[in-house]
Design an enzyme around this catalytic site. Structure first.
Site, PDB file in Angstrom:
ATOM      1  N   ASN A 192      -7.433   4.579 -10.695  1.00 52.95           N
ATOM      2  CA  ASN A 192      -6.362   3.621 -10.794  1.00 52.95           C
ATOM      3  C   ASN A 192      -5.118   4.437 -11.143  1.00 52.95           C
ATOM      4  OD1 ASN A 192      -5.013   1.109 -10.325  1.00 52.95           O
ATOM      5  ND2 ASN A 192      -5.051   1.033 -12.568  1.00 52.95           N
ATOM      6  N   HIS A 227      -1.260   3.257 -12.650  1.00 52.03           N
ATOM      7  CA  HIS A 227      -0.986   2.280 -13.396  1.00 52.03           C
ATOM      8  C   HIS A 227       0.593   2.588 -13.756  1.00 52.03           C
ATOM      9  CE1 HIS A 227      -0.900  -0.959 -16.292  1.00 52.03           C
ATOM     10  NE2 HIS A 227      -0.090  -0.218 -17.227  1.00 52.03           N
ATOM     11  N   GLY A 257       0.917  -1.305   0.050  1.00 51.73           N
ATOM     12  CA  GLY A 257      -0.003   0.155   0.112  1.00 51.73           C
ATOM     13  C   GLY A 257       0.538   1.139  -0.011  1.00 51.73           C
ATOM     14  N   SER A 258       1.950   1.255  -0.819  1.00 54.28           N
ATOM     15  CA  SER A 258       2.841   2.714  -0.686  1.00 54.28           C
ATOM     16  C   SER A 258       1.935   3.856  -1.436  1.00 54.28           C
ATOM     17  CB  SER A 258       4.134   2.327  -1.470  1.00 54.28           C
ATOM     18  OG  SER A 258       3.975   2.200  -2.950  1.00 54.28           O
ATOM     19  N   ARG A 312     -17.563 -14.159  -8.231  1.00 55.45           N
ATOM     20  CA  ARG A 312     -16.959 -12.826  -8.336  1.00 55.45           C
ATOM     21  C   ARG A 312     -18.069 -11.723  -8.173  1.00 55.45           C
ATOM     22  NH1 ARG A 312     -13.354 -10.642 -13.386  1.00 55.45           N
ATOM     23  NH2 ARG A 312     -15.316 -10.393 -14.135  1.00 55.45           N
ATOM     24  N   GLY A 345     -12.940  -2.171 -19.683  1.00 57.69           N
ATOM     25  CA  GLY A 345     -11.623  -2.466 -20.340  1.00 57.69           C
ATOM     26  C   GLY A 345     -10.420  -2.344 -19.641  1.00 57.69           C
ATOM     27  N   ARG A 388      -6.740  -7.649  -8.653  1.00 57.45           N
ATOM     28  CA  ARG A 388      -7.627  -8.326  -9.034  1.00 57.45           C
ATOM     29  C   ARG A 388      -8.403  -7.502 -10.194  1.00 57.45           C
ATOM     30  NH1 ARG A 388      -8.053 -12.937  -7.094  1.00 57.45           N
ATOM     31  NH2 ARG A 388      -9.441 -13.157  -8.675  1.00 57.45           N
TER      32      ARG A 388
END
Length: 194
Positions: A109, A111, A14-15, A67, A145, A93
């Protein structure tokens, strides 16, 4: 100012979560981290968040028949925290379409590449294998996507002679910790929308 309520989803140390928590310590920051959820009970980031007085939860997807049931439970937990936004910070996930659409426009997010380059895993190895001169990271909206959502903020990092995947990853991570709080701030202030 009413601060926006944010949940962070993690799978490991969790940085990036810690960078968001640090930013939110400033009362003038427009968001507060109200909960951290992990799909791994042993994720070190859970203890970091708990030490900061932040609510935590862990759910193992293997304990759920599907899920969808796993993700419905995640949503119930985040709704109990009255979350406005969701930040993925190394949550390893792939999320289902229904969950993503439920939070679309409110889930972002980080990335480790300059999207749309190098979606998915092993981004640093792939950049080096391609002989890239520039690499970096992207904060983007999450869409169904994989790593395809619109970018909010990017940071470039030069690829240096003699770089290894680890040395490159270390320099990219510094930029991740800088731009993730910046992107969340823009979102919480309404300066960027999906």
């Amino acid at each position: 100012m009413t601060r926006k309520r944010v949940a962070v989803l993690i799978s490991g140390r969790g940085s990036n979560m810690s960078a968001l928590i640090d930013a939110a310590r400033d009362p003038a920051y427009p968001a507060e981290i109200v909960g951290v959820l992990s799909n791994k009970a042993a994720a070190p980031g859970l203890a970091i968040a708990a030490n900061d007085g932040i609510a935590t939860a862990s759910l193992a997807q293997s304990k759920f028949p599907s899920r969808d049931m796993f993700e419905d439970t995640m949503t119930q937990i985040m709704e109990s925290w009255e979350v406005d936004y969701v930040c993925l910070a190394g949550f390893m996930r792939i999320l289902g379409e229904d969950f993503v659409i439920r939070w679309q426009g409110r889930m972002i997010n980080i990335h480790p590449s300059l999207l749309p380059l190098y979606k998915g895993l092993h981004t640093h190895e792939r950049a080096l294998a391609d002989g890239a001169s520039v690499h970096g990271c992207t904060v983007h909206f999450v869409t169904p996507g994989l790593d395809e959502g619109p970018a909010i903020v990017q940071a470039k990092v030069p690829v240096l002679a003699g770089d290894t995947p680890q040395s490159l990853a270390d320099r990219v991570l510094i930029e991740e910790h800088r731009i993730y709080p910046e992107a969340l701030k823009m979102l919480a202030e309404g300066r960027v929308t999906f």
